[in-house]
Enzyme design. Structure first.
Site, short mmCIF file in Angstrom:
data_model
loop_
_atom_site.label_atom_id
_atom_site.label_comp_id
_atom_site.label_asym_id
_atom_site.label_seq_id
_atom_site.Cartn_x
_atom_site.Cartn_y
_atom_site.Cartn_z
N ASP A 18 -1.44 1.42 -3.84
CA ASP A 18 -2.20 0.33 -4.46
C ASP A 18 -3.63 0.77 -4.82
O ASP A 18 -4.48 -0.06 -5.11
CB ASP A 18 -2.22 -0.92 -3.56
N SER A 28 0.81 -1.23 0.00
CA SER A 28 0.00 0.00 0.00
C SER A 28 0.84 1.28 0.00
O SER A 28 1.63 1.50 -0.91
CB SER A 28 -0.93 -0.08 1.21
N ASP A 79 -6.25 1.99 -3.21
CA ASP A 79 -7.49 1.72 -2.47
C ASP A 79 -7.84 2.88 -1.54
O ASP A 79 -8.74 2.78 -0.72
CB ASP A 79 -7.44 0.39 -1.70
N ARG A 104 -3.65 5.29 20.65
CA ARG A 104 -3.76 3.85 20.35
C ARG A 104 -2.45 3.34 19.76
O ARG A 104 -1.71 4.10 19.14
CB ARG A 104 -4.92 3.55 19.39
N ALA A 134 -10.81 8.58 7.82
CA ALA A 134 -10.43 9.94 7.44
C ALA A 134 -9.32 9.92 6.39
O ALA A 134 -9.23 10.80 5.54
CB ALA A 134 -9.97 10.70 8.69
N ASP A 143 -3.30 6.19 -3.08
CA ASP A 143 -2.10 5.63 -2.45
C ASP A 143 -1.48 4.59 -3.39
O ASP A 143 -1.94 4.41 -4.52
CB ASP A 143 -2.42 5.05 -1.05
#
Ligand code: 16G
Ligand code: ZN
Length: 528
Positions: free
Chosen positions: A277, A64, A279, A493, A373, A275
């Site tokens: 790849d 990606s 997606d 996180r 986002a 991006d």
């Protein structure tokens, strides 16, 4: 079995001593460390296809938006969705066993997994992005799939990730070989149906392809697209590996909030970035003073929500079909407020990672709009939606537009090309300029930073990653800091893709946002 297991393992399971995890987007690592993982993934994908009675299982080789030296692999279900969660641990265990256990154990395990109980011949649909390491990694996957399973492999060569998802699903539906052109024909067909109802009127569109696989695929689209005259492609050098995702692409534009390399600034154009790849997609435009304005995944999902809600109302279907938006904690607070207060649309929040949003959208709504986002997302239309619009007595142009929109948006996974076409169709029908689109709500100032920690697993969360459970005491400190800031929100996180902890902060003003971000960042450093 064509080759003895022992020599296959010696030849292909050469990357040893590493620990691998099948994470939110499959396996991803330095491409030099992935041979064993690919061999293991070949086995996992074949077993999955066997369990599903030989239905086609997809395998996509991509990392990606990561740098060009990385690569990765993910497995796709026959219906084009992500590998079901319960198999992720199977993939992780097998990769780690092959990479860490003595040869005898590996032979025993692989022997047991392939012990021939199943007479089903597995079927794999394979694609890869433009990375140099792709062909070699593919050969490791093919080795286990053919030698141990005699799998039927359809190798499409270079594909975007969403193309692979789409083609896997089409293969399952048709039960026969599907040409790559079917992908383009599907989305171009939907575009033409909409354009026949409503003439297209749009600014020039400039598409930044991150020097990834999106470049050649966009070029292929443009040779067949009626809108091609107004659309130009930049950063499409996918044969120059060092340029991949470098100073360009969706991730660069979203995180640095500025134009990518290679753009000629023009206040009248609409820009978008894919991006590596393809997606993910984000849009942006420049005002008359050439000031930069980002239209990210939140802006895309709210645009679709506004448009679909309006059509449902016009077709008097708003009380029959439910529509909702799925976001993650990274969604800007303004977008959530706008959806709930202005559009009166239900909003759900899930953990980061496309699969979580996808399931929530499919399980809860007839029309489930989901976007991270960062630009990953799509709109899912249920069977009930299709039955309702097909059987509706009043086939008005608005109803037809809804129907064609459901075809224009990739139903298997978020797709930069298809999302871009859908956004352009919606803007054209609404006759909205980029700045008109942007005016619906103003993002709260926000900042995403990362703190490198020695052990990210010490950071565990609850409430869809919005609150920390551990390290003990840290969440209370964050709450205190947030309470002191107007419209403040912050959460922490652990990253699922790198050894770091992410800190998100938003607030009413730029300076308060910076202040909150730095306080929470310092707290994380204190507790790690
Ligand atoms: C992966 C996810 C993406 C998510 C990102 C978060 C998929 C296909 N991709 O790239 O959706 O936004 O991870 O990364 O699910 P992080 O865990 O490092 O913040
Ligand atoms: Zn991607």
């Amino acid at each position: 079995m064509r080759e003895p297991l022992e020599s296959l393992i010696e030849q292909y399971c050469t990357t040893r001593g590493y620990r691998y995890v099948y994470g939110t987007a499959g396996f991803r690592d330095d491409s030099e460390k992935l041979d064993t993982v690919m061999f293991a993934t070949g086995i996992v994908a074949c077993l999955r296809s066997q369990v599903l009675n030989g239905k086609p299982v997809g395998v996509m080789i991509t990392a990606s938006h990561n740098p060009s030296g990385d690569n990765g692999v993910k497995v796709v279900e026959p219906d084009g969705s992500m590998l079901i969660q319960s198999w992720e641990s199977t993939a992780t265990e097998l990769a780690n066993l092959l990479a860490n256990r003595p040869l005898e154990d590996i032979k025993a395990k692989v022997g047991q997994l392939t012990s021939g109980e199943s007479s089903v011949r597995p079927q794999l649909i394979v694609g890869r992005d433009s990375r140099v390491s792709g062909p070699h990694l593919l050969s490791c996957l093919v080795a286990s799939a053919t030698s141990l399973f005699d799998a039927k492999i359809t190798d499409y060569g270079l594909l975007t990730t969403p193309q692979l998802h789409f083609l896997t699903n089409e293969t399952m539906i048709t039960g026969a070989h599907v040409d790559e052109q079917a992908y383009f024909a599907h989305f171009l067909g939907a575009w033409d149906q909409i354009a026949a109802l409503q003439p297209v009127k749009l600014p020039n569109v400039v598409v930044d392809c991150a020097n990834g696989i999106g470049g050649p695929k966009m070029s292929a689209l443009l040779t067949q697209w009626g809108f091609a005259k107004q659309c130009s492609v930049i950063n499409d050098k996918c044969d120059e590996p060092e340029l991949l995702n470098h100073g360009c692409g969706a991730d660069f534009v979203k995180t640095s909030q500025r134009l990518p390399n290679g753009v000629k600034p023009n206040a009248n154009d609409l820009y978008c970035s894919f991006d590596g790849d393809a997606d993910r997609v984000v849009f942006y435009y420049l005002d008359q003073n050439l000031g930069f304005h980002l239209l990210d995944g939140d802006k895309i999902s709210t645009l679709f929500a506004y448009f679909v809600a309006k059509l449902l109302k016009q077709c008097k279907l708003d009380s029959i079909l439910s529509m909702g938006v799925v976001q993650t904690a990274y969604a800007n607070g303004s977008s959530t407020k706008y959806l709930q207060d202005n559009l009166q649309v239900p909003v759900s929040c899930t953990k980061t990672g496309v699969k979580h949003l996808h399931h929530e959208a499919v399980n809860n709504y007839d029309i489930g709009i989901y976007f991270e986002a960062n630009g990953h997302g799509t709109v899912m239309f249920s069977n009930k939606f299709h039955e309702t619009v097909t059987n509706h007595a009043d086939q008005t142009p608005e109803l037809k537009i809804l129907k064609y929109l459901a075809k224009l948006i990739n139903q298997t996974v978020g797709d930069a090309i298809s999302d871009m076409m859908a956004v352009l169709a919606v803007l054209s029908i609404l006759q909205w300029s980029p700045s008109r689109w942007d005016r619906e709500f103003t993002d709260l100032p926000n900042k995403l930073t990362k703190v490198v920690v020695s052990d990210r697993s010490a950071f565990t969360t609850t409430d869809q990653e919005r609150r920390l459970v551990s390290p003990a005491g840290l969440q209370d400190k964050i709450d205190e800091a947030v309470a002191r800031i107007k419209s403040g929100r912050s959460f922490v996180r652990a990253s699922g893709t790198e050894d770091a902890v992410r800190v998100y902060a938003e607030a009413a003003t730029q300076s308060e946002k910076d202040q909150l971000s730095s306080i929470v960042g310092d707290l994380v450093r204190e507790y790690c």
